[in-house]
Write a protein that holds these residues in place. Structure first.
Motif, mmCIF file in Angstrom:
data_model
loop_
_atom_site.group_PDB
_atom_site.id
_atom_site.type_symbol
_atom_site.label_atom_id
_atom_site.label_comp_id
_atom_site.label_asym_id
_atom_site.label_seq_id
_atom_site.Cartn_x
_atom_site.Cartn_y
_atom_site.Cartn_z
ATOM 1 N N SER A 9 -12.388 8.335 28.618
ATOM 2 C CA SER A 9 -11.505 8.958 29.612
ATOM 3 C C SER A 9 -11.872 10.420 29.815
ATOM 4 O O SER A 9 -11.954 10.903 30.946
ATOM 5 C CB SER A 9 -10.050 8.838 29.165
ATOM 6 O OG SER A 9 -9.204 9.594 29.995
ATOM 7 N N ARG A 10 -12.127 11.130 28.738
ATOM 8 C CA ARG A 10 -12.444 12.558 28.840
ATOM 9 C C ARG A 10 -13.820 12.788 29.451
ATOM 10 O O ARG A 10 -14.046 13.790 30.140
ATOM 11 C CB ARG A 10 -12.339 13.203 27.457
ATOM 12 C CG ARG A 10 -10.914 13.205 26.940
ATOM 13 C CD ARG A 10 -10.699 14.053 25.734
ATOM 14 N NE ARG A 10 -9.280 14.104 25.410
ATOM 15 C CZ ARG A 10 -8.766 14.899 24.494
ATOM 16 N NH1 ARG A 10 -9.557 15.723 23.823
ATOM 17 N NH2 ARG A 10 -7.477 14.900 24.247
ATOM 18 N N TYR A 12 -15.122 10.909 31.814
ATOM 19 C CA TYR A 12 -14.924 10.746 33.261
ATOM 20 C C TYR A 12 -14.141 11.912 33.857
ATOM 21 O O TYR A 12 -14.382 12.307 34.998
ATOM 22 C CB TYR A 12 -14.220 9.424 33.554
ATOM 23 C CG TYR A 12 -15.156 8.236 33.529
ATOM 24 C CD1 TYR A 12 -16.198 8.140 34.446
ATOM 25 C CD2 TYR A 12 -15.005 7.219 32.599
ATOM 26 C CE1 TYR A 12 -17.077 7.063 34.427
ATOM 27 C CE2 TYR A 12 -15.871 6.127 32.571
ATOM 28 C CZ TYR A 12 -16.908 6.062 33.487
ATOM 29 O OH TYR A 12 -17.775 5.001 33.472
ATOM 30 N N LYS A 13 -13.214 12.481 33.096
ATOM 31 C CA LYS A 13 -12.498 13.664 33.577
ATOM 32 C C LYS A 13 -13.456 14.827 33.770
ATOM 33 O O LYS A 13 -13.382 15.558 34.756
ATOM 34 C CB LYS A 13 -11.392 14.067 32.583
ATOM 35 C CG LYS A 13 -10.123 13.252 32.695
ATOM 36 C CD LYS A 13 -9.064 13.779 31.739
ATOM 37 C CE LYS A 13 -7.794 12.952 31.804
ATOM 38 N NZ LYS A 13 -6.777 13.445 30.852
ATOM 39 N N LYS A 20 -11.275 6.839 37.247
ATOM 40 C CA LYS A 20 -11.957 6.110 36.170
ATOM 41 C C LYS A 20 -11.405 6.507 34.810
ATOM 42 O O LYS A 20 -11.271 5.663 33.914
ATOM 43 C CB LYS A 20 -13.458 6.390 36.230
ATOM 44 C CG LYS A 20 -14.169 5.787 37.424
ATOM 45 C CD LYS A 20 -14.286 4.270 37.320
ATOM 46 C CE LYS A 20 -15.212 3.822 36.208
ATOM 47 N NZ LYS A 20 -15.362 2.342 36.158
ATOM 48 N N ALA A 21 -11.072 7.798 34.663
ATOM 49 C CA ALA A 21 -10.514 8.275 33.400
ATOM 50 C C ALA A 21 -9.194 7.570 33.109
ATOM 51 O O ALA A 21 -8.946 7.098 31.990
ATOM 52 C CB ALA A 21 -10.311 9.787 33.460
ATOM 53 N N TYR A 24 -9.526 3.891 31.956
ATOM 54 C CA TYR A 24 -9.813 3.674 30.532
ATOM 55 C C TYR A 24 -8.577 3.902 29.676
ATOM 56 O O TYR A 24 -8.378 3.218 28.658
ATOM 57 C CB TYR A 24 -10.963 4.573 30.081
ATOM 58 C CG TYR A 24 -12.303 3.908 30.243
ATOM 59 C CD1 TYR A 24 -12.821 3.089 29.242
ATOM 60 C CD2 TYR A 24 -13.031 4.055 31.417
ATOM 61 C CE1 TYR A 24 -14.040 2.458 29.401
ATOM 62 C CE2 TYR A 24 -14.251 3.417 31.591
ATOM 63 C CZ TYR A 24 -14.754 2.622 30.578
ATOM 64 O OH TYR A 24 -15.957 1.971 30.733
ATOM 65 N N GLU A 41 -2.100 11.016 25.988
ATOM 66 C CA GLU A 41 -3.148 11.205 26.997
ATOM 67 C C GLU A 41 -2.659 10.736 28.374
ATOM 68 O O GLU A 41 -2.885 11.397 29.394
ATOM 69 C CB GLU A 41 -4.391 10.412 26.593
ATOM 70 C CG GLU A 41 -5.654 10.829 27.302
ATOM 71 C CD GLU A 41 -6.324 12.024 26.661
ATOM 72 O OE1 GLU A 41 -7.136 12.656 27.345
ATOM 73 O OE2 GLU A 41 -6.023 12.326 25.490
ATOM 74 N N ASP A 45 -1.674 13.069 31.938
ATOM 75 C CA ASP A 45 -2.145 12.790 33.297
ATOM 76 C C ASP A 45 -0.972 12.676 34.265
ATOM 77 O O ASP A 45 -1.020 13.199 35.381
ATOM 78 C CB ASP A 45 -2.961 11.495 33.308
ATOM 79 C CG ASP A 45 -3.559 11.206 34.669
ATOM 80 O OD1 ASP A 45 -4.589 11.817 34.996
ATOM 81 O OD2 ASP A 45 -2.988 10.377 35.397
#
Length: 267
Positions: A9-10, A12-13, A20-21, A24, A41, A45
């Protein structure tokens, strides 16, 4: 394990792919529904994107897994209060109920400040930055509508998002360079040193405009090659652009370093 989903996730961030982040994180939540790190997490977001209802659902799940966690209870209560105060303040603002509106905006500012501090304590620095911007905006709403302080606050918000948006600084720089280039082009400031000699028609205007953009970039960045010298009114425009360029580049460094430091600390 759950850390794999958080790491993906991180990544993609960092690549600027929030969808995408989040995908996941949702996969991780399905695989490990009781993992508090994944819940936090996901919560970060939701808060960052003003999805308060989803944030409350996530907090409720986290509290069910860890009912003695005072921080989670505080965060849930604060989100509830933030929703209430923000909705009431924005409802009263158009109706000119000044005393009520001021009081509600003050309370909303305080709620955002508490959320920001709590996020910083939990290491959620991106979310803390989001609530810092909201805190400063609610403070601005308390100022007289046409006051100089409110104007400055709004300018800082548009210019750099109260120090949280380096992209805004870059966009302002491009827009300012382009605007000054237009001024140089119409004033004929670059005609004494054209890119190509003996050109006419549309090609002449096109390359002259490119020349104006070149001169604007050189002036904004204070490189000062000296191959083109402004005359007349263009001198004042060039001086002002150089001043703004020096200030803007320094500001970008500060905002960018602040943002990068937060990313490093959060990771």
């Amino acid at each position: 394990g759950p850390d794999l989903y958080r790491s993906m996730s991180r990544i993609y961030k960092a690549e600027g792919k929030p969808e995408k982040a989040m995908e996941y994180i949702k996969k991780g939540r399905l695989a490990y529904p009781n993992n508090n790190n994944l819940i936090v997490e996901e919560l970060e977001d939701y808060l960052k994107n003003d999805k308060h209802e989803e944030a409350l659902t996530s907090l409720t799940t986290a509290i069910a897994n860890d009912p003695k966690n005072a921080v989670l209870h505080f965060a849930k209560g604060t989100v509830h209060e933030s929703l209430k105060q923000e909705a009431e303040a924005l409802h009263h603002a158009p109706n000119q109920a000044e005393d009520v509106t001021q009081s509600l905006f003050q309370e909303a500012e305080e709620v955002c400040r508490n959320l920001r501090k709590e996020c910083e304590l939990q290491g959620l620095f991106e979310t803390a930055g989001h609530f810092f911007k909201k805190e400063m905006r609610f403070r601005r709403y308390q100022m007289p509508l046409f006051s100089f302080k409110r104007f400055i606050s709004k300018t800082v918000d548009l210019f750099c998002g109260y120090g949280e948006s380096p992209v805004r600084v870059v966009m302002f720089s491009f827009a300012f360079i382009f605007a000054c280039a237009l001024a140089y082009f119409f004033l004929g400031s670059t005609t004494q040193n054209p890119i190509y000699e003996n050109m006419s028609g549309i090609s002449l205007y096109f390359f002259e405009f490119l020349n104006a953009i070149y001169f604007s970039v050189v002036t904004f960045t204070t490189l000062g090659y000296g191959d083109i010298a402004p005359v007349g009114v263009a001198r004042f425009i060039a001086a002002f652009e150089a001043f703004v360029g020096s200030f803007t580049m320094a500001l970008f460094v500060v905002v960018f370093v602040k943002k990068m430091t937060r990313w490093v600390l959060q990771d």
